[in-house]
Write a protein that holds these residues in place. Structure first.
Motif, PDB file in Angstrom:
ATOM      1  N   LEU A  92      52.746  65.728 -42.124  1.00 48.78           N
ATOM      2  CA  LEU A  92      53.372  65.806 -40.802  1.00 48.78           C
ATOM      3  C   LEU A  92      52.284  65.608 -39.759  1.00 48.78           C
ATOM      4  CD1 LEU A  92      55.868  68.835 -40.726  1.00 48.78           C
ATOM      5  CD2 LEU A  92      56.408  66.473 -40.166  1.00 48.78           C
ATOM      6  N   ARG A  93      52.559  64.745 -38.765  1.00 47.25           N
ATOM      7  CA  ARG A  93      51.622  64.560 -37.658  1.00 47.25           C
ATOM      8  C   ARG A  93      52.345  64.804 -36.339  1.00 47.25           C
ATOM      9  NH1 ARG A  93      49.523  58.570 -39.425  1.00 47.25           N
ATOM     10  NH2 ARG A  93      49.078  59.038 -41.625  1.00 47.25           N
ATOM     11  N   PHE A  94      51.605  65.366 -35.384  1.00 51.16           N
ATOM     12  CA  PHE A  94      52.179  65.716 -34.090  1.00 51.16           C
ATOM     13  C   PHE A  94      51.294  65.236 -32.947  1.00 51.16           C
ATOM     14  CE2 PHE A  94      53.334  68.928 -37.162  1.00 51.16           C
ATOM     15  CZ  PHE A  94      54.651  69.253 -36.903  1.00 51.16           C
ATOM     16  N   GLN A  95      51.910  64.972 -31.802  1.00 47.52           N
ATOM     17  CA  GLN A  95      51.227  64.931 -30.528  1.00 47.52           C
ATOM     18  C   GLN A  95      51.646  66.196 -29.795  1.00 47.52           C
ATOM     19  OE1 GLN A  95      49.096  62.790 -29.104  1.00 47.52           O
ATOM     20  NE2 GLN A  95      49.059  61.250 -30.715  1.00 47.52           N
ATOM     21  N   GLY A  96      50.671  66.953 -29.269  1.00 42.80           N
ATOM     22  CA  GLY A  96      51.049  68.192 -28.588  1.00 42.80           C
ATOM     23  C   GLY A  96      49.862  68.910 -27.995  1.00 42.80           C
ATOM     24  N   LEU A  97      50.132  69.710 -26.953  1.00 40.75           N
ATOM     25  CA  LEU A  97      49.071  70.397 -26.228  1.00 40.75           C
ATOM     26  C   LEU A  97      48.750  71.768 -26.794  1.00 40.75           C
ATOM     27  CD1 LEU A  97      50.042  69.523 -22.537  1.00 40.75           C
ATOM     28  CD2 LEU A  97      48.484  68.336 -24.089  1.00 40.75           C
ATOM     29  N   LEU A  98      49.683  72.387 -27.534  1.00 38.25           N
ATOM     30  CA  LEU A  98      49.424  73.689 -28.154  1.00 38.25           C
ATOM     31  C   LEU A  98      48.894  74.728 -27.160  1.00 38.25           C
ATOM     32  CD1 LEU A  98      47.882  72.621 -31.580  1.00 38.25           C
ATOM     33  CD2 LEU A  98      50.070  73.759 -31.233  1.00 38.25           C
ATOM     34  N   GLY A  99      49.529  74.808 -26.004  1.00 36.56           N
ATOM     35  CA  GLY A  99      49.163  75.828 -25.025  1.00 36.56           C
ATOM     36  C   GLY A  99      48.126  75.411 -24.013  1.00 36.56           C
ATOM     37  N   MET A 100      47.490  74.264 -24.193  1.00 34.59           N
ATOM     38  CA  MET A 100      46.521  73.804 -23.200  1.00 34.59           C
ATOM     39  C   MET A 100      47.267  73.315 -21.959  1.00 34.59           C
ATOM     40  SD  MET A 100      43.856  71.717 -25.632  1.00 34.59           S
ATOM     41  CE  MET A 100      43.363  72.397 -27.212  1.00 34.59           C
ATOM     42  N   ASN A 101      46.746  73.618 -20.774  1.00 39.35           N
ATOM     43  CA  ASN A 101      47.465  73.273 -19.551  1.00 39.35           C
ATOM     44  C   ASN A 101      46.637  72.408 -18.605  1.00 39.35           C
ATOM     45  OD1 ASN A 101      45.615  75.150 -18.723  1.00 39.35           O
ATOM     46  ND2 ASN A 101      47.088  76.614 -17.907  1.00 39.35           N
ATOM     47  N   THR A 102      45.761  71.579 -19.201  1.00 35.15           N
ATOM     48  CA  THR A 102      44.980  70.645 -18.394  1.00 35.15           C
ATOM     49  C   THR A 102      45.263  69.227 -18.876  1.00 35.15           C
ATOM     50  OG1 THR A 102      43.056  70.733 -19.873  1.00 35.15           O
ATOM     51  CG2 THR A 102      43.167  72.371 -18.106  1.00 35.15           C
ATOM     52  N   ALA A 103      44.561  68.269 -18.288  1.00 30.48           N
ATOM     53  CA  ALA A 103      44.754  66.866 -18.646  1.00 30.48           C
ATOM     54  C   ALA A 103      44.040  66.564 -19.956  1.00 30.48           C
ATOM     55  CB  ALA A 103      44.229  65.963 -17.538  1.00 30.48           C
ATOM     56  N   VAL A 104      44.732  66.780 -21.077  1.00 32.41           N
ATOM     57  CA  VAL A 104      44.155  66.527 -22.391  1.00 32.41           C
ATOM     58  C   VAL A 104      45.131  65.731 -23.250  1.00 32.41           C
ATOM     59  CG1 VAL A 104      42.758  68.621 -22.377  1.00 32.41           C
ATOM     60  CG2 VAL A 104      45.038  68.693 -23.367  1.00 32.41           C
ATOM     61  N   ASN A 105      44.583  65.057 -24.236  1.00 34.78           N
ATOM     62  CA  ASN A 105      45.378  64.445 -25.295  1.00 34.78           C
ATOM     63  C   ASN A 105      45.136  65.256 -26.563  1.00 34.78           C
ATOM     64  OD1 ASN A 105      46.413  62.160 -23.842  1.00 34.78           O
ATOM     65  ND2 ASN A 105      44.367  61.256 -23.945  1.00 34.78           N
ATOM     66  N   GLY A 106      46.195  65.729 -27.175  1.00 38.26           N
ATOM     67  CA  GLY A 106      46.059  66.538 -28.371  1.00 38.26           C
ATOM     68  C   GLY A 106      46.893  65.993 -29.513  1.00 38.26           C
TER      69      GLY A 106
END
Length: 269
Positions: free
Chosen positions: A195-209
């Motif tokens: 399984l692969r995801f795109q997601g911030l996981l709680g980060m609230n800045t300009a990031v790619n996760g």
């Protein structure tokens, strides 16, 4: 018995000073085999590779091949398992780093909201966990049972988590129609192995996760490999915090739920 064999391999790997030094070198980030060999003037490349092979066999090193290079990552989960076995009976709380992800997500005034700490950067986390269960059971626990063991919440302890394991499916937390959060979106699925995801996981800045789970069945056990890649405006402490958080989520909460049916105390029954 299998866990005792794993423990023996871990201690054997840690018994040699060169292997301990290698772990120190990859602690702050992955290193290629060539970069590691350059740190040992008195050892041949072949000797360093033998030490790396033993670290890999004991799950203390995870290897990712990038083109012709072999990137060596620290996998701290076996070390955390040693800590849990002998230290928890003397300590009332987990190691501070293991709770850091939860603290970062749940505290309204956490360091993630302090823009002066942020800088353009990137980090990668690689971890490997052995779970005493078949792949299909672990995959089901990662997906349809996510609400029973994923203890970190963005919307409060009374919220509910859902994960739809299909392309474009969402990993969502919902407290009400007006209070919800998106943890990730599925970008690739090969059930029950990846399984692969795109997601911030709680980060609230300009990031790619982006993060992924890879499952492999071996001797009736499941080897779960986590990869987590982040780039953008990053706090220097996030890599350590998220690494500790993953160790707790997967190495403790998921593992105990799958193997024993145990649900974390702060998760609703």
């Amino acid at each position: 018995m299998y866990e005792e064999e794993e423990l023996t391999r871990t201690f054997k790997a840690l018994s040699h000073p060169v292997r301990r030094q290698i772990l120190d070198l990859v602690k702050d980030g992955p290193k290629t085999t060539g970069e590691l060999s350059d740190q040992f003037e008195d050892l041949s490349r072949y000797a360093v590779m033998k030490h790396l092979r033993q670290l890999e066999e004991s799950n203390l090193i995870i290897v990712r091949r990038e083109g012709r290079n072999r990137e060596n990552y620290l996998n701290a989960v076996p070390l955390q398992e040693i800590h849990n076995r002998w230290m928890n009976q003397y300590q009332s709380t987990m190691a501070g780093s293991m709770l850091a992800l939860k603290n970062n997500i749940e505290r309204g005034n956490n360091d993630m909201e302090k823009p002066h700490n942020l800088k353009h950067d990137a980090f990668q986390i690689e971890q490997k966990i052995t779970i005493d269960a078949p792949v299909s059971k672990v995959f089901d626990s990662l997906t349809k049972d996510i609400d029973k063991w994923w203890a970190y919440r963005l919307c409060g302890e009374d919220s509910t988590l859902y994960l739809d394991p299909k392309l474009g499916g969402q990993f969502v937390e919902k407290a009400s129609e007006d209070h919800a959060a998106l943890w990730g979106t599925v970008t690739y699925v090969k059930a029950p192995y990846e399984l692969r995801f795109q997601g911030l996981l709680g980060m609230n800045t300009a990031v790619n996760g982006a993060y992924s789970y890879s499952l492999e069945e071996k001797d009736s056990k499941t080897i779960l490999t986590l990869s987590h890649d982040v780039s953008g405006l990053i706090d220097p402490e996030w890599k350590e915090n998220y690494s500790g958080g993953w160790e707790e989520l997967l190495g403790i909460f998921l593992k105990e739920y799958v193997e024993e049916g145990k649900i974390p105390e702060n998760v609703r029954g």
